[in-house]
Design a protein around this motif. Structure first.
Motif, PDB file in Angstrom:
ATOM      1  N   PHE A  96     -27.489 -14.864  50.587  1.00  0.00           N
ATOM      2  CA  PHE A  96     -28.821 -15.398  50.314  1.00  0.00           C
ATOM      3  C   PHE A  96     -29.883 -14.302  50.391  1.00  0.00           C
ATOM      4  N   THR A  97     -29.652 -13.288  51.208  1.00  0.00           N
ATOM      5  CA  THR A  97     -30.589 -12.161  51.252  1.00  0.00           C
ATOM      6  C   THR A  97     -30.556 -11.416  49.923  1.00  0.00           C
ATOM      7  N   LEU A  98     -29.360 -11.207  49.379  1.00  0.00           N
ATOM      8  CA  LEU A  98     -29.250 -10.568  48.061  1.00  0.00           C
ATOM      9  C   LEU A  98     -29.967 -11.391  47.002  1.00  0.00           C
ATOM     10  N   PHE A  99     -29.771 -12.700  47.044  1.00  0.00           N
ATOM     11  CA  PHE A  99     -30.428 -13.566  46.064  1.00  0.00           C
ATOM     12  C   PHE A  99     -31.944 -13.543  46.227  1.00  0.00           C
ATOM     13  N   ARG A 100     -32.410 -13.547  47.485  1.00  0.00           N
ATOM     14  CA  ARG A 100     -33.850 -13.521  47.737  1.00  0.00           C
ATOM     15  C   ARG A 100     -34.460 -12.234  47.193  1.00  0.00           C
ATOM     16  N   LEU A 101     -33.763 -11.113  47.408  1.00  0.00           N
ATOM     17  CA  LEU A 101     -34.289  -9.835  46.928  1.00  0.00           C
ATOM     18  C   LEU A 101     -34.212  -9.711  45.409  1.00  0.00           C
ATOM     19  N   HIS A 149     -36.451 -12.993  43.477  1.00  0.00           N
ATOM     20  CA  HIS A 149     -37.571 -13.262  44.379  1.00  0.00           C
ATOM     21  C   HIS A 149     -38.329 -14.545  44.046  1.00  0.00           C
ATOM     22  N   ASN A 150     -38.992 -14.599  42.910  1.00  0.00           N
ATOM     23  CA  ASN A 150     -39.820 -15.764  42.570  1.00  0.00           C
ATOM     24  C   ASN A 150     -38.989 -17.026  42.387  1.00  0.00           C
ATOM     25  N   GLN A 151     -37.841 -16.895  41.712  1.00  0.00           N
ATOM     26  CA  GLN A 151     -36.975 -18.058  41.512  1.00  0.00           C
ATOM     27  C   GLN A 151     -36.458 -18.584  42.855  1.00  0.00           C
ATOM     28  N   PHE A 152     -36.119 -17.673  43.743  1.00  0.00           N
ATOM     29  CA  PHE A 152     -35.595 -18.048  45.043  1.00  0.00           C
ATOM     30  C   PHE A 152     -36.625 -18.865  45.815  1.00  0.00           C
ATOM     31  N   TYR A 153     -37.851 -18.354  45.878  1.00  0.00           N
ATOM     32  CA  TYR A 153     -38.884 -19.068  46.629  1.00  0.00           C
ATOM     33  C   TYR A 153     -39.293 -20.374  45.956  1.00  0.00           C
ATOM     34  N   MET A 192     -25.328 -11.651  40.044  1.00  0.00           N
ATOM     35  CA  MET A 192     -26.588 -10.940  39.791  1.00  0.00           C
ATOM     36  C   MET A 192     -26.466 -10.040  38.558  1.00  0.00           C
ATOM     37  N   ARG A 193     -25.305  -9.455  38.334  1.00  0.00           N
ATOM     38  CA  ARG A 193     -25.112  -8.582  37.160  1.00  0.00           C
ATOM     39  C   ARG A 193     -25.082  -9.371  35.866  1.00  0.00           C
ATOM     40  N   THR A 194     -24.569 -10.599  35.920  1.00  0.00           N
ATOM     41  CA  THR A 194     -24.331 -11.346  34.687  1.00  0.00           C
ATOM     42  C   THR A 194     -25.373 -12.413  34.375  1.00  0.00           C
ATOM     43  N   SER A 195     -26.319 -12.628  35.273  1.00  0.00           N
ATOM     44  CA  SER A 195     -27.305 -13.684  35.025  1.00  0.00           C
ATOM     45  C   SER A 195     -28.682 -13.269  35.511  1.00  0.00           C
ATOM     46  N   GLU A 196     -29.655 -13.569  34.710  1.00  0.00           N
ATOM     47  CA  GLU A 196     -31.021 -13.274  35.130  1.00  0.00           C
ATOM     48  C   GLU A 196     -31.614 -14.430  35.935  1.00  0.00           C
ATOM     49  N   TYR A 197     -30.823 -15.506  36.087  1.00  0.00           N
ATOM     50  CA  TYR A 197     -31.295 -16.670  36.827  1.00  0.00           C
ATOM     51  C   TYR A 197     -30.533 -16.834  38.133  1.00  0.00           C
ATOM     52  N   LEU A 198     -31.171 -17.414  39.103  1.00  0.00           N
ATOM     53  CA  LEU A 198     -30.566 -17.712  40.392  1.00  0.00           C
ATOM     54  C   LEU A 198     -29.326 -18.578  40.159  1.00  0.00           C
ATOM     55  N   PRO A 199     -28.174 -18.150  40.672  1.00  0.00           N
ATOM     56  CA  PRO A 199     -26.953 -18.910  40.378  1.00  0.00           C
ATOM     57  C   PRO A 199     -26.894 -20.251  41.113  1.00  0.00           C
ATOM     58  N   THR A 200     -26.235 -21.186  40.477  1.00  0.00           N
ATOM     59  CA  THR A 200     -25.948 -22.466  41.116  1.00  0.00           C
ATOM     60  C   THR A 200     -24.693 -22.292  41.969  1.00  0.00           C
ATOM     61  N   LEU A 201     -24.388 -23.266  42.769  1.00  0.00           N
ATOM     62  CA  LEU A 201     -23.171 -23.216  43.573  1.00  0.00           C
ATOM     63  C   LEU A 201     -21.943 -23.153  42.661  1.00  0.00           C
ATOM     64  N   ASN A 202     -21.946 -23.912  41.587  1.00  0.00           N
ATOM     65  CA  ASN A 202     -20.823 -23.896  40.654  1.00  0.00           C
ATOM     66  C   ASN A 202     -20.630 -22.499  40.056  1.00  0.00           C
ATOM     67  N   ARG A 203     -21.717 -21.863  39.664  1.00  0.00           N
ATOM     68  CA  ARG A 203     -21.626 -20.502  39.104  1.00  0.00           C
ATOM     69  C   ARG A 203     -21.113 -19.528  40.157  1.00  0.00           C
ATOM     70  N   MET A 204     -21.541 -19.692  41.390  1.00  0.00           N
ATOM     71  CA  MET A 204     -21.090 -18.826  42.471  1.00  0.00           C
ATOM     72  C   MET A 204     -19.590 -18.999  42.712  1.00  0.00           C
ATOM     73  N   LEU A 205     -19.110 -20.224  42.662  1.00  0.00           N
ATOM     74  CA  LEU A 205     -17.675 -20.470  42.805  1.00  0.00           C
ATOM     75  C   LEU A 205     -16.887 -19.799  41.683  1.00  0.00           C
ATOM     76  N   GLU A 206     -17.417 -19.863  40.469  1.00  0.00           N
ATOM     77  CA  GLU A 206     -16.771 -19.187  39.339  1.00  0.00           C
ATOM     78  C   GLU A 206     -16.725 -17.675  39.559  1.00  0.00           C
ATOM     79  N   CYS A 207     -17.810 -17.109  40.038  1.00  0.00           N
ATOM     80  CA  CYS A 207     -17.863 -15.657  40.285  1.00  0.00           C
ATOM     81  C   CYS A 207     -16.882 -15.256  41.387  1.00  0.00           C
TER      82      CYS A 207
END
Length: 185
Positions: free
Chosen positions: A2-7, A10-14, A50-65
């Protein structure tokens, strides 16, 4: 993660996690869903997201990664495993599988189903079975493809012509009974 995602987002995370209570709940949900994966796979999956998407990943996308990062354990990604299972010849247990999890997921999905149905039906089923086996591998379980059944050493004596004709007559009787029962029902 989540720290990586926040950094990185940034704006999408908040915007997504504006309330602390909500963030705590999301972290619990993700922790439960990602529990089968070792920490290094989760971090590798987060970096891939983070390399493959410019958007904050969903849980489903994270599971795929995370699933895609299993190659280091000899496990192909789910899509490659699916294609391997669909293209495998027979006998299935005698094929050179990239990993036993591919064979086992194909077997559990049903070889006939994989060969004779549309991808929209078979892919979700196979992917689910394959994920289950990948989780077993991550938990340290050793998977094996069952040995191919060997041909018998001796072939039984062929039936005589008289015995063969008697068997054919029995089959005809059975078939005519089944056929007449189907017509009367």
């Amino acid at each position: 993660m989540f720290t990586l995602f926040r950094l990185n987002y940034h704006n999408q995370f908040y915007a997504a996690y504006s309330e602390q209570e909500q963030l705590i709940q999301v972290k619990r949900l993700w922790q439960e869903a990602l529990a089968p994966y070792p920490l290094e796979h989760i971090l590798r999956g987060a970096r891939q997201a983070m390399r493959t998407s410019e958007y904050l990943p969903t849980l489903n996308r994270m599971l795929e990664c995370c699933q895609d990062s299993l190659g280091e354990l000899g496990l192909p990604d789910a899509r490659s495993a699916y294609l391997e299972a669909c293209r495998a010849g027979s006998p299935k247990s005698a094929q050179a599988w990239s990993h036993p999890a591919v064979y086992l997921a194909g077997r559990d999905s049903g070889w006939f189903l994989l060969a004779n149905n549309a991808e929209k039906i078979t892919w979700p089923l196979f992917r689910s079975r394959y994920r289950d086996y990948c989780e077993k591998v991550l938990a340290g379980q050793s998977l094996q493809v069952p040995a191919a059944a060997a041909l018998p050493d001796a072939v039984s004596k062929p039936s005589s012509k008289k015995e063969a004709l008697a068997e054919i007559a029995k089959l005809k009787q059975t078939l005519s009974r089944v056929s007449s029962a189907g017509q009367s029902g």
